[in-house]
Every structure is written in structure tokens, then in C-alpha cells.
Design a protein around this motif. Structure first.
Motif, PDB file in Angstrom:
ATOM      1  N   ARG A  99       0.839  -1.203   0.000  1.00  0.00           N
ATOM      2  CA  ARG A  99       0.000   0.000   0.000  1.00  0.00           C
ATOM      3  C   ARG A  99       0.880   1.262   0.000  1.00  0.00           C
ATOM      4  NH1 ARG A  99      -5.132   1.146   3.088  1.00  0.00           N
ATOM      5  NH2 ARG A  99      -4.846  -0.906   4.037  1.00  0.00           N
ATOM      6  N   ASN A 100       1.895   1.269   0.848  1.00  0.00           N
ATOM      7  CA  ASN A 100       2.771   2.440   0.956  1.00  0.00           C
ATOM      8  C   ASN A 100       3.619   2.650  -0.294  1.00  0.00           C
ATOM      9  OD1 ASN A 100       1.852   2.965   3.555  1.00  0.00           O
ATOM     10  ND2 ASN A 100       3.484   1.798   4.535  1.00  0.00           N
ATOM     11  N   THR A 102       2.983   1.443  -3.513  1.00  0.00           N
ATOM     12  CA  THR A 102       2.292   1.538  -4.807  1.00  0.00           C
ATOM     13  C   THR A 102       0.953   2.266  -4.749  1.00  0.00           C
ATOM     14  OG1 THR A 102       1.065  -0.546  -4.576  1.00  0.00           O
ATOM     15  CG2 THR A 102       3.319  -0.681  -5.438  1.00  0.00           C
ATOM     16  N   GLY A 103       0.387   2.414  -3.562  1.00  0.00           N
ATOM     17  CA  GLY A 103      -0.947   2.985  -3.445  1.00  0.00           C
ATOM     18  C   GLY A 103      -2.047   1.959  -3.677  1.00  0.00           C
TER      19      GLY A 103
END
Length: 252
Positions: A99-100, A102-103
């Protein structure tokens, strides 16, 4: 070198597997099949140096602890509103890293339908271990956890909206074309049509490419602190270089 990519579903149906041979100047898809059984995956793994599994290899440690506590009736909610507590139950450490970086928010193996595939992968890992394969969930052995959407994102390709029917089928075919342009050294050969027809087949090819990234040191590894958790929860191996870096590896 031969790498294997498996887009693992909860059952044989919708499970796809790709075998990619790596030569000094090109990569060739040697096999691409649908509706793959566990036995077939184990057999094919015998010939592969690295096997990329598109499925969580474990569950969040806080989730496992909460289920065990709930079994005897003593669950303790650490946060006042419970939101952060529930998030720690739902997502693994590696999910938060993805998540951090690549979003992209991976599906929760504790609270989404992907858990059905994870039930299957738990048994598959046991079969691979029984066959003598190292199934280190950090990816240091024969098996590595991959996430095609995150790999596509890292390689600068479209990673949303290509799965499904109707207009999404067009986007999927366009994505296969984009992959071939970005990696002209990749030969789909007789499997080109299947890649364009089935996003499961396409994802298995991406999983095999991601496995190659791990094999040639072009994927992120957990640090010492993360490794302690990743050995239990699993670790998504995010590619760290462009697609072109996959063909620039050690001599075959």
C-alpha cells in the motif's frame, strides 16, 4: 532458467499456470494452461527454479491471535474506536508495505473472498514441502508470493480495470499488447490468443515474470525486522527494476 507463475483460485477452475524459459536474450512462454490442479502445480514446480504464487501465503498474526482468543472468549480491543485494531486484523505487514509503495490496497486474506484461495494455498504449500521444496514464505526458497497488479504498476503498465467482461475485455487485450511492446524480448508464441482471452492466463504470465525478478535479485526483500513477521504471514515480492532488468540476469 525456468520460472513458473500460478494465478491461484479457490478451485482448479480459474487457476492458471505459465512456464517461462529464460535465455540470454529472450524469454519464451513454454506452457500456459487453465484449470490447474494442485498435483499439476507440484509436478511443474520440479522443473522450475522459482515459482510465483499469486495468493497470500499466510494470515495476519494479530488476526490469528484474535481468533484464538475469541475461541476461549477473551478478545481485547486495543484501540478505543477499534478501527486501527480491525485494520491490523485485516491486513498483513506485507500488505501495508505494498500500500505504501504503490498505493494499491491488496485484498484482505482475513476479511475478503481471497481467503478461499488462501485455504487452498495452505494445503499446496504442505504438498510442495512434502515434495522436498523450500517453501520459505519470505520468498527465499522455491516459492515466492507475487501480486500481478502491483508488479504491473511497478513496470509502468495499466493495473486496474482489465478483469471482467464487456469493455474490460478490450482493456485486457490492450494490456497484453502493451506488455509485448514494453518487453519485446518476451515471446508468447502460440499462447498469445489465450493471454488475450483470459486474464487468469495473463496474470499467470505476470506471476512468472515476477518470479524471475526475485530469481535475479530485482525484487524487494524484507529487512531483518520485517522478516520475522514475513516468515509467518508471507511476503509480496515487489519488483524493484524495469521489465528490461529481467533479461539482464546471471548467465543461464
Amino acid at each position: 532458467m525456468l520460472t513458473l507463475g500460478v494465478d491461484l483460485a479457490a478451485a482448479d477452475k480459474r487457476t492458471a499456470m505459465a512456464a517461462v524459459e529464460w535465455l540470454p536474450d529472450r524469454a519464451i512462454v513454454r506452457d500456459l494452461v487453465l484449470d490447474v490442479s494442485d498435483a499439476h502445480i507440484v509436478e511443474a514446480s520440479e522443473r522450475a527454479e522459482k515459482v510465483g504464487l499469486d495468493c497470500p501465503l499466510g494470515w495476519p498474526e494479530p488476526f490469528v491471535a484474535a481468533v484464538q482468543a475469541h475461541r476461549i472468549g477473551h478478545v481485547s480491543v486495543a484501540d478505543a474506536d477499534g478501527a486501527q485494531w480491525r485494520r491490523r486484523l485485516a491486513y498483513r505487514l506485507t500488505d501495508e508495505v505494498v500500500r505504501n509503495e504503490t498505493g494499491i490496497i491488496p485484498l484482505s486474506v482475513a476479511a475478503d473472498r481471497i481467503a478461499h484461495a488462501a485455504f487452498r494455498v495452505a494445503g499446496l504449500l504442505a504438498m510442495l514441502a512434502a515434495a522436498g521444496h523450500d517453501v520459505d514464505r519470505c520468498g527465499g526458497g522455491r516459492v515466492v508470493e507475487v501480486y500481478p497488479a502491483a508488479a504491473l504498476c511497478r513496470w509502468g503498465l495499466a493495473y486496474r480495470g482489465y478483469k471482467g467482461r464487456g469493455q474490460q475485455d478490450v482493456r485486457h487485450a490492450d494490456l497484453v499488447t502493451a506488455l509485448c511492446r514494453a518487453a519485446p524480448w518476451l515471446e508468447l508464441g502460440a499462447f498469445d490468443r489465450l493471454c488475450r482471452r483470459s486474464h487468469d492466463a495473463f496474470d499467470s504470465v505476470i506471476a512468472a515474470l515476477n518470479a524471475r525478478a526475485v530469481a535475479v535479485g530485482r525484487a524487494a526483500e524484507p529487512d531483518d525486522e520485517q522478516r520475522t513477521v514475513a516468515r509467518i504471514e508471507g511476503w509480496i515480492a515487489l519488483p524493484t527494476g524495469p521489465l528490461s532488468s529481467l533479461i539482464v540476469g546471471p548467465e543461464e
